[in-house]
Write a protein that holds these residues in place. Structure first.
Motif, PDB file in Angstrom:
ATOM      1  N   ALA A 125     -17.203  31.147  26.721  1.00 37.16           N
ATOM      2  CA  ALA A 125     -18.052  29.888  25.910  1.00 37.16           C
ATOM      3  C   ALA A 125     -17.472  29.334  24.814  1.00 37.16           C
ATOM      4  O   ALA A 125     -16.769  30.093  24.262  1.00 37.16           O
ATOM      5  CB  ALA A 125     -19.597  30.523  25.295  1.00 37.16           C
ATOM      6  N   PRO A 126     -17.460  27.925  24.712  1.00 35.02           N
ATOM      7  CA  PRO A 126     -16.978  27.245  23.456  1.00 35.02           C
ATOM      8  C   PRO A 126     -17.456  27.630  22.320  1.00 35.02           C
ATOM      9  O   PRO A 126     -18.454  28.269  22.094  1.00 35.02           O
ATOM     10  CB  PRO A 126     -17.447  25.883  23.748  1.00 35.02           C
ATOM     11  N   VAL A 127     -16.621  27.635  21.149  1.00 33.73           N
ATOM     12  CA  VAL A 127     -17.046  28.283  19.870  1.00 33.73           C
ATOM     13  C   VAL A 127     -17.766  27.571  19.271  1.00 33.73           C
ATOM     14  O   VAL A 127     -18.595  27.468  18.007  1.00 33.73           O
ATOM     15  CB  VAL A 127     -15.949  28.889  19.180  1.00 33.73           C
ATOM     16  N   ALA A 128     -17.758  25.888  19.775  1.00 29.33           N
ATOM     17  CA  ALA A 128     -18.647  25.039  18.979  1.00 29.33           C
ATOM     18  C   ALA A 128     -18.531  23.980  20.357  1.00 29.33           C
ATOM     19  O   ALA A 128     -17.830  23.839  21.300  1.00 29.33           O
ATOM     20  CB  ALA A 128     -17.835  24.181  17.983  1.00 29.33           C
ATOM     21  N   SER A 129     -19.710  23.080  20.212  1.00 23.86           N
ATOM     22  CA  SER A 129     -19.939  22.160  21.271  1.00 23.86           C
ATOM     23  C   SER A 129     -18.727  21.342  21.683  1.00 23.86           C
ATOM     24  O   SER A 129     -17.938  20.566  20.518  1.00 23.86           O
ATOM     25  CB  SER A 129     -21.222  21.341  20.936  1.00 23.86           C
ATOM     26  N   ASN A 130     -18.097  21.216  23.008  1.00 22.69           N
ATOM     27  CA  ASN A 130     -16.985  20.447  23.255  1.00 22.69           C
ATOM     28  C   ASN A 130     -15.990  20.765  22.622  1.00 22.69           C
ATOM     29  O   ASN A 130     -14.953  20.069  22.595  1.00 22.69           O
ATOM     30  CB  ASN A 130     -17.371  18.804  23.151  1.00 22.69           C
ATOM     31  N   SER A 131     -15.822  22.090  22.002  1.00 24.03           N
ATOM     32  CA  SER A 131     -14.543  22.654  21.421  1.00 24.03           C
ATOM     33  C   SER A 131     -13.306  22.862  22.495  1.00 24.03           C
ATOM     34  O   SER A 131     -13.832  23.173  23.792  1.00 24.03           O
ATOM     35  CB  SER A 131     -15.029  23.749  20.506  1.00 24.03           C
ATOM     36  N   SER A 132     -12.000  22.898  22.132  1.00 25.71           N
ATOM     37  CA  SER A 132     -11.034  23.362  22.937  1.00 25.71           C
ATOM     38  C   SER A 132     -11.000  24.805  22.644  1.00 25.71           C
ATOM     39  O   SER A 132     -10.290  25.672  23.302  1.00 25.71           O
ATOM     40  CB  SER A 132      -9.923  22.853  22.776  1.00 25.71           C
ATOM     41  N   ARG A 133     -11.692  25.488  21.601  1.00 24.30           N
ATOM     42  CA  ARG A 133     -11.463  26.963  21.439  1.00 24.30           C
ATOM     43  C   ARG A 133     -12.604  27.573  22.112  1.00 24.30           C
ATOM     44  O   ARG A 133     -14.069  27.286  21.877  1.00 24.30           O
ATOM     45  CB  ARG A 133     -11.751  27.254  20.000  1.00 24.30           C
ATOM     46  N   PHE A 134     -12.377  28.909  22.861  1.00 22.38           N
ATOM     47  CA  PHE A 134     -13.602  29.487  23.642  1.00 22.38           C
ATOM     48  C   PHE A 134     -13.455  31.040  23.436  1.00 22.38           C
ATOM     49  O   PHE A 134     -12.262  31.440  23.071  1.00 22.38           O
ATOM     50  CB  PHE A 134     -13.090  29.412  25.133  1.00 22.38           C
ATOM     51  N   GLN A 135     -14.438  31.558  23.633  1.00 18.65           N
ATOM     52  CA  GLN A 135     -14.583  32.962  23.333  1.00 18.65           C
ATOM     53  C   GLN A 135     -15.025  33.623  24.426  1.00 18.65           C
ATOM     54  O   GLN A 135     -16.010  33.114  25.350  1.00 18.65           O
ATOM     55  CB  GLN A 135     -15.731  33.182  22.129  1.00 18.65           C
ATOM     56  N   LEU A 136     -14.351  34.644  24.930  1.00 16.63           N
ATOM     57  CA  LEU A 136     -14.691  35.569  26.025  1.00 16.63           C
ATOM     58  C   LEU A 136     -15.822  36.865  25.566  1.00 16.63           C
ATOM     59  O   LEU A 136     -15.637  37.482  24.538  1.00 16.63           O
ATOM     60  CB  LEU A 136     -13.511  36.257  26.551  1.00 16.63           C
ATOM     61  N   VAL A 137     -17.081  36.862  26.103  1.00 13.07           N
ATOM     62  CA  VAL A 137     -18.007  37.533  25.704  1.00 13.07           C
ATOM     63  C   VAL A 137     -18.524  38.554  27.070  1.00 13.07           C
ATOM     64  O   VAL A 137     -18.632  37.918  27.916  1.00 13.07           O
ATOM     65  CB  VAL A 137     -19.218  36.854  24.987  1.00 13.07           C
ATOM     66  N   ALA A 164      -8.491  38.965  18.162  1.00 12.97           N
ATOM     67  CA  ALA A 164      -9.459  39.970  17.768  1.00 12.97           C
ATOM     68  C   ALA A 164     -10.984  39.726  17.912  1.00 12.97           C
ATOM     69  O   ALA A 164     -11.985  40.480  18.176  1.00 12.97           O
ATOM     70  CB  ALA A 164      -9.315  40.372  16.444  1.00 12.97           C
ATOM     71  N   GLN A 165     -11.136  38.305  17.900  1.00 16.98           N
ATOM     72  CA  GLN A 165     -12.701  37.754  17.827  1.00 16.98           C
ATOM     73  C   GLN A 165     -12.906  37.115  19.365  1.00 16.98           C
ATOM     74  O   GLN A 165     -13.805  36.756  19.667  1.00 16.98           O
ATOM     75  CB  GLN A 165     -12.740  36.509  16.897  1.00 16.98           C
ATOM     76  N   GLY A 166     -11.957  37.481  20.421  1.00 16.29           N
ATOM     77  CA  GLY A 166     -12.048  37.232  21.681  1.00 16.29           C
ATOM     78  C   GLY A 166     -11.991  35.783  21.953  1.00 16.29           C
ATOM     79  O   GLY A 166     -12.276  35.349  22.996  1.00 16.29           O
ATOM     80  N   VAL A 167     -11.323  35.033  21.126  1.00 14.68           N
ATOM     81  CA  VAL A 167     -11.037  33.651  21.069  1.00 14.68           C
ATOM     82  C   VAL A 167      -9.608  33.312  21.791  1.00 14.68           C
ATOM     83  O   VAL A 167      -8.702  33.858  21.397  1.00 14.68           O
ATOM     84  CB  VAL A 167     -11.452  32.748  19.785  1.00 14.68           C
ATOM     85  N   VAL A 168      -9.681  32.246  22.477  1.00 17.82           N
ATOM     86  CA  VAL A 168      -8.340  31.458  22.574  1.00 17.82           C
ATOM     87  C   VAL A 168      -8.394  30.006  22.487  1.00 17.82           C
ATOM     88  O   VAL A 168      -9.468  29.329  22.358  1.00 17.82           O
ATOM     89  CB  VAL A 168      -8.174  31.729  24.171  1.00 17.82           C
TER      90      VAL A 168
END
Length: 211
Positions: A125-137, A164-168
């Motif tokens: 999922a994106p960390v913010a709407s339309n972000s290029s950073r995503f988090q694996l949950v 560490a926060q699951g983010v790429v």
């Protein structure tokens, strides 16, 4: 080993390879119909779709009751409400392996990056709407140190690793559709549509389009 046993072993190995090499992903243009695929997204699809496409029969669309699924050449189409779409299916490939140690696969897929909240058990999922950073949950918790494969619009694959926060951070350098994928293997008894298993391969994808 008898010829029959050898043939069975070869078939099981082929089934496992197909299940773990393939992805289910969803494409959508604007608010149009969604297209649900089974195949290898980094490869050009053969005419008529991937050879395993027939195994994709009735993917479930989250929060859409009884959608009409229309089978096309290489994908399944459905008309759904506007917004991010999430799909899952645990009945694409039947469980494989020896009795008491069978393995199975569950596919999760999402199209869109406007909604931050996750709704699938395993989601990118994106960390913010339309972000290029995503988090694996996974089950509501970030998954650290996991590979996320990014397939660019020109089908170049890049491997990222979650922090560490699951983010790429996904490098966006061209217009077109991006496909993100990740996998996690879980050992333990579970029941899929095809029967009981001891190991589950969870596969998830998220797609979004850069105009």
């Amino acid at each position: 080993m008898t010829m029959k046993m050898a043939l069975t072993a070869v078939l099981l190995a082929a089934m496992a390879g197909a299940a773990q090499a393939h992805e289910v992903w969803v494409e959508r243009d604007g608010t149009g119909p969604v297209r649900i695929y089974l195949g290898e997204p980094a490869e050009a699809a053969p005419e008529g779709g991937d050879p395993e496409f027939a195994n994709l029969k009735a993917p479930r669309i989250l929060k859409v009751n009884h959608p009409t699924l229309v089978r096309k050449a290489g994908y399944i189409e459905a008309v759904v409400p506007a917004g991010d779409i999430r799909v899952w299916d645990n009945d694409v490939f039947k469980p494989w392996g020896a009795d008491g140690a069978k393995e199975g696969v569950v596919y999760y897929a999402r199209a869109g990056r406007t909604e931050v909240a996750t709704q699938l058990p395993f989601e990118i999922a994106p960390v913010a709407s339309n972000s290029s950073r995503f988090q694996l949950v996974r089950h509501g918790k970030p998954v650290a140190g996991s590979k996320v494969i990014v397939i660019t619009p020109d089908r170049i694959s890049k491997v990222l690793v979650t922090n560490a926060q699951g983010v790429v951070e996904v490098p966006i350098q061209a217009r077109g559709r991006y496909i993100l994928s990740a996998a996690v293997k879980e050992d333990g008894e579970a029941v899929l549509a095809g029967g009981a298993v001891r190991t589950v391969h969870n596969m998830t994808t998220t797609t979004f389009k850069v105009p």
